[in-house]
Design a protein around this motif. Structure first.
Motif, PDB file in Angstrom:
ATOM      1  N   ALA A 139       0.819  -1.204   0.000  1.00 11.65           N
ATOM      2  CA  ALA A 139       0.000   0.000   0.000  1.00 11.65           C
ATOM      3  C   ALA A 139       0.857   1.259   0.000  1.00 11.65           C
ATOM      4  CB  ALA A 139      -0.938  -0.005   1.203  1.00 11.65           C
ATOM      5  N   LEU A 140       1.918   1.260   0.799  1.00 11.09           N
ATOM      6  CA  LEU A 140       2.794   2.431   0.860  1.00 11.09           C
ATOM      7  C   LEU A 140       3.478   2.681  -0.479  1.00 11.09           C
ATOM      8  CD1 LEU A 140       4.229   4.686   2.444  1.00 11.09           C
ATOM      9  CD2 LEU A 140       5.953   2.987   3.097  1.00 11.09           C
ATOM     10  N   LEU A 141       4.048   1.653  -1.074  1.00 10.28           N
ATOM     11  CA  LEU A 141       4.745   1.829  -2.344  1.00 10.28           C
ATOM     12  C   LEU A 141       3.790   2.273  -3.449  1.00 10.28           C
ATOM     13  CD1 LEU A 141       7.272  -1.155  -2.294  1.00 10.28           C
ATOM     14  CD2 LEU A 141       7.601   1.226  -1.565  1.00 10.28           C
ATOM     15  N   ASP A 142       2.589   1.745  -3.418  1.00 11.50           N
ATOM     16  CA  ASP A 142       1.592   2.163  -4.407  1.00 11.50           C
ATOM     17  C   ASP A 142       1.228   3.636  -4.219  1.00 11.50           C
ATOM     18  OD1 ASP A 142      -0.517   1.521  -6.489  1.00 11.50           O
ATOM     19  OD2 ASP A 142      -1.793   2.195  -4.830  1.00 11.50           O
ATOM     20  N   ARG A 143       1.020   4.066  -2.968  1.00  8.29           N
ATOM     21  CA  ARG A 143       0.600   5.451  -2.717  1.00  8.29           C
ATOM     22  C   ARG A 143       1.737   6.436  -2.969  1.00  8.29           C
ATOM     23  NH1 ARG A 143      -4.032   7.442  -0.221  1.00  8.29           N
ATOM     24  NH2 ARG A 143      -4.765   5.356  -0.789  1.00  8.29           N
ATOM     25  N   LEU A 144       2.977   6.002  -2.824  1.00 13.30           N
ATOM     26  CA  LEU A 144       4.112   6.888  -3.104  1.00 13.30           C
ATOM     27  C   LEU A 144       4.141   7.347  -4.555  1.00 13.30           C
ATOM     28  CD1 LEU A 144       6.985   5.242  -1.018  1.00 13.30           C
ATOM     29  CD2 LEU A 144       6.161   7.600  -0.786  1.00 13.30           C
ATOM     30  N   GLU A 145       3.539   6.570  -5.467  1.00 12.11           N
ATOM     31  CA  GLU A 145       3.498   6.966  -6.872  1.00 12.11           C
ATOM     32  C   GLU A 145       2.728   8.269  -7.058  1.00 12.11           C
ATOM     33  OE1 GLU A 145       5.306   5.380  -9.042  1.00 12.11           O
ATOM     34  OE2 GLU A 145       5.894   3.917  -7.495  1.00 12.11           O
ATOM     35  N   ARG A 146       1.816   8.566  -6.132  1.00 14.47           N
ATOM     36  CA  ARG A 146       1.042   9.804  -6.221  1.00 14.47           C
ATOM     37  C   ARG A 146       1.807  11.011  -5.698  1.00 14.47           C
ATOM     38  NH1 ARG A 146      -5.003   8.300  -3.872  1.00 14.47           N
ATOM     39  NH2 ARG A 146      -5.258   6.259  -4.887  1.00 14.47           N
ATOM     40  N   TRP A 147       2.880  10.764  -4.969  1.00 13.82           N
ATOM     41  CA  TRP A 147       3.624  11.842  -4.322  1.00 13.82           C
ATOM     42  C   TRP A 147       5.110  11.759  -4.683  1.00 13.82           C
ATOM     43  CZ3 TRP A 147       0.558  15.340  -2.124  1.00 13.82           C
ATOM     44  CH2 TRP A 147      -0.706  14.947  -1.680  1.00 13.82           C
ATOM     45  N   PRO A 148       5.441  11.958  -5.946  1.00 16.72           N
ATOM     46  CA  PRO A 148       6.847  11.801  -6.366  1.00 16.72           C
ATOM     47  C   PRO A 148       7.794  12.815  -5.725  1.00 16.72           C
ATOM     48  CG  PRO A 148       5.521  12.768  -8.117  1.00 16.72           C
ATOM     49  CD  PRO A 148       4.555  12.311  -7.067  1.00 16.72           C
ATOM     50  N   GLN A 149       7.246  13.903  -5.188  1.00 17.68           N
ATOM     51  CA  GLN A 149       8.098  14.923  -4.563  1.00 17.68           C
ATOM     52  C   GLN A 149       8.429  14.601  -3.117  1.00 17.68           C
ATOM     53  OE1 GLN A 149       4.888  15.032  -5.130  1.00 17.68           O
ATOM     54  NE2 GLN A 149       3.836  16.741  -4.103  1.00 17.68           N
ATOM     55  N   HIS A 150       7.840  13.530  -2.565  1.00 18.88           N
ATOM     56  CA  HIS A 150       8.069  13.164  -1.165  1.00 18.88           C
ATOM     57  C   HIS A 150       8.834  11.847  -1.061  1.00 18.88           C
ATOM     58  CE1 HIS A 150       5.560  16.241   0.787  1.00 18.88           C
ATOM     59  NE2 HIS A 150       4.738  16.103  -0.253  1.00 18.88           N
ATOM     60  N   ARG A 151       9.676  11.768  -0.015  1.00 13.84           N
ATOM     61  CA  ARG A 151      10.380  10.532   0.292  1.00 13.84           C
ATOM     62  C   ARG A 151      10.150  10.198   1.765  1.00 13.84           C
ATOM     63  NH1 ARG A 151      16.349  10.308  -1.312  1.00 13.84           N
ATOM     64  NH2 ARG A 151      15.850   8.114  -1.669  1.00 13.84           N
ATOM     65  N   VAL A 152      10.076   8.932   2.086  1.00 10.17           N
ATOM     66  CA  VAL A 152       9.709   8.512   3.438  1.00 10.17           C
ATOM     67  C   VAL A 152      10.814   7.674   4.072  1.00 10.17           C
ATOM     68  CG1 VAL A 152       7.243   8.542   2.916  1.00 10.17           C
ATOM     69  CG2 VAL A 152       8.543   6.416   2.606  1.00 10.17           C
ATOM     70  N   THR A 153      10.764   7.635   5.399  1.00 10.12           N
ATOM     71  CA  THR A 153      11.606   6.723   6.184  1.00 10.12           C
ATOM     72  C   THR A 153      10.715   5.642   6.765  1.00 10.12           C
ATOM     73  OG1 THR A 153      13.306   8.358   6.741  1.00 10.12           O
ATOM     74  CG2 THR A 153      13.021   6.506   8.266  1.00 10.12           C
ATOM     75  N   VAL A 154      11.163   4.403   6.664  1.00  7.91           N
ATOM     76  CA  VAL A 154      10.377   3.278   7.166  1.00  7.91           C
ATOM     77  C   VAL A 154      11.239   2.421   8.083  1.00  7.91           C
ATOM     78  CG1 VAL A 154       8.842   3.212   5.171  1.00  7.91           C
ATOM     79  CG2 VAL A 154      10.944   1.843   5.159  1.00  7.91           C
ATOM     80  N   LEU A 155      10.571   1.710   8.989  1.00  7.25           N
ATOM     81  CA  LEU A 155      11.231   0.759   9.874  1.00  7.25           C
ATOM     82  C   LEU A 155      10.611  -0.606   9.616  1.00  7.25           C
ATOM     83  CD1 LEU A 155      10.678   3.626  11.597  1.00  7.25           C
ATOM     84  CD2 LEU A 155      12.090   2.412  13.270  1.00  7.25           C
ATOM     85  N   VAL A 156      11.397  -1.526   9.111  1.00  6.60           N
ATOM     86  CA  VAL A 156      10.912  -2.874   8.820  1.00  6.60           C
ATOM     87  C   VAL A 156      11.032  -3.706  10.087  1.00  6.60           C
ATOM     88  CG1 VAL A 156      11.262  -4.951   7.445  1.00  6.60           C
ATOM     89  CG2 VAL A 156      11.546  -2.687   6.406  1.00  6.60           C
ATOM     90  N   LYS A 157       9.893  -4.172  10.571  1.00  7.41           N
ATOM     91  CA  LYS A 157       9.891  -4.899  11.840  1.00  7.41           C
ATOM     92  C   LYS A 157      10.041  -6.389  11.598  1.00  7.41           C
ATOM     93  CE  LYS A 157       7.881  -4.880  16.399  1.00  7.41           C
ATOM     94  NZ  LYS A 157       6.932  -4.191  17.301  1.00  7.41           N
ATOM     95  N   CYS A 158      11.049  -6.956  12.223  1.00  6.75           N
ATOM     96  CA  CYS A 158      11.298  -8.393  12.154  1.00  6.75           C
ATOM     97  C   CYS A 158      10.766  -9.062  13.409  1.00  6.75           C
ATOM     98  CB  CYS A 158      12.804  -8.650  12.026  1.00  6.75           C
ATOM     99  SG  CYS A 158      13.271 -10.393  12.175  1.00  6.75           S
ATOM    100  N   ASP A 159      10.022 -10.127  13.231  1.00  9.36           N
ATOM    101  CA  ASP A 159       9.603 -10.961  14.363  1.00  9.36           C
ATOM    102  C   ASP A 159      10.746 -11.915  14.666  1.00  9.36           C
ATOM    103  OD1 ASP A 159       8.495 -12.606  16.232  1.00  9.36           O
ATOM    104  OD2 ASP A 159       7.003 -13.502  14.895  1.00  9.36           O
TER     105      ASP A 159
END
Length: 392
Positions: free
Chosen positions: A108-128
């Motif tokens: 969902a995040l990667l898909d929605r980023l296509e609408r906002w090419p001027q923005h970049r995000v920081t993410v935290l990938v959670k490992c179990d």
């Protein structure tokens, strides 16, 4: 007005944040302010830490927006990520750092980023890594991280996990989790955000790039009593909340008289009973057992009888000067200097300090105290505190 007040010491809050920095001198510290800053008031606590915290962490976007709307500018981490697609535009455009723990969030995040090419995000990938609550299985993490790192809209990817038993000495599960996550980190070459409060204080190998001090910020020792560092941490941290009230009535009872609902307590000898303006309608735990400690004018006394909605009763026979108007400290630091640890009270209620602090209800006013002015402490690494991480 009703005398019950939760006094919040913002200087103690800043002191405890600095202890997190001293125990993890090479890491940045992410101040955890979820659940209304563990019942202390998130806006006041956030602004008390705004000059020093590299990031702040909350449970959900609603909590984050309250901080943003009050003027907090540092990165705000959503510890459970987003829950609905409708949150994504705000997450992206307002610069929230989102934890990702399921594939649908990633997609969902990667898909929605296509609408906002001027923005970049920081993410935290959670490992179990072994707690089995949230997160990707270790064998999935590499693929997820490569997918995110290859997307032009993702500026930074951090690796995250949560330890289930960092408060317990010599825990095999902690060793297993730590081995799993550090192996992954070496393979993926990503910044790590692993250490919660107990790990920050007692597990040097977990500290890495970011630590997440939570309950320790509020002066609660997160280590089990049999932990080798428990006494040291008790000395290092300062209580932030003092729950204080007054005696509003005094009863002189003969031996054999019942007190309170259900007549659970029956006096064994002539007894002076103080009635205190505090009850479960304020968030004080109704399960408090006979003998639960309380300070009256700085001296220890004990609950006698069941906690009511708006009142509780305390045996003040051994404190002859106690009377109507006497100061009562339910937990925290009394003005005399005496301290009643919220964790001790929690044991008498068969619960933990977290539930007592977060359970204080809105009708209890928070009164904020601050003596020292905020200093210029940045989140640059501090000098080494010693081989064991003990504060100097």
């Amino acid at each position: 007005m009703r005398p019950l007040t939760a006094h919040i010491d913002l200087d103690a809050l800043r002191h405890n944040y600095r202890q997190a920095r001293r125990y993890a001198p090479d890491a940045r510290a992410m101040a955890v302010l979820k659940a209304n800053a563990y019942g202390h008031g998130s806006l006041a606590c956030a602004h008390a830490l705004a000059d020093r915290a590299s990031a702040m962490a909350v449970a959900c976007l609603e909590e984050g927006q309250a901080l943003r709307n009050s003027g907090i500018q540092c990165p705000i981490v959503l510890l459970e990520g987003f829950f609905e697609l409708g949150e994504l535009d705000t997450v992206i455009t307002d610069g929230y750092w989102s934890v990702l723990h399921t594939r649908w969030q990633v997609e969902a995040l990667l898909d929605r980023l296509e609408r906002w090419p001027q923005h970049r995000v920081t993410v935290l990938v959670k490992c179990d890594s072994g707690m089995h609550r949230l997160g990707f299985a270790p064998e999935e993490v590499g693929e997820i991280c490569r997918l995110l790192r290859s997307h032009p809209g993702v500026e930074q990817t951090l690796l995250m996990t949560h330890f289930a038993t960092a408060d317990t000495p010599d825990s095999p599960l902690l060793t297993s989790q730590l081995d799993t996550i550090t192996t992954l980190q070496r393979q993926l070459d990503l910044p790590g955000c692993f250490a919660n409060s107990p790990a920050t204080l007692s597990v040097p190998a977990s500290r890495h790039d970011w630590v997440r001090p939570g309950v320790m910020l509020y002066g609660v020792n997160p280590l089990e009593p049999d932990h080798a560092l428990h006494g040291e941490i008790d000395q290092a941290l300062k209580p932030v909340m003092t729950l204080e009230s007054r005696i509003i009535a005094v009863r002189e009872l003969a031996a054999g008289e019942p007190i309170g609902y259900g007549a659970r307590h029956v006096t064994r000898h002539p007894t002076r009973v103080g009635v205190v303006a505090c009850g479960y309608g304020d968030g004080y735990d109704r399960h408090a057992r006979e003998g639960t400690p309380i300070l009256v004018d700085g001296q220890r006394a004990a609950i006698a009888g069941r906690v009511s909605m708006d009142m509780l009763t305390v045996d003040i026979t051994g404190i002859p000067d106690a009377d109507i108007g006497s100061r009562v400290t339910l937990w925290g630091r009394d003005v005399s200097g005496a301290v009643l640890n919220v964790s001790e009270v929690a044991q008498w209620c068969d619960t933990i300090a977290y539930t007592l602090l977060t359970g204080i209800l809105p009708r209890v006013p928070r009164q904020y105290h601050q003596v020292g002015a905020p200093d210029a402490l940045s989140d640059d690494p501090l000098p080494d505190a010693g081989a064991t991480g003990t504060p100097s």
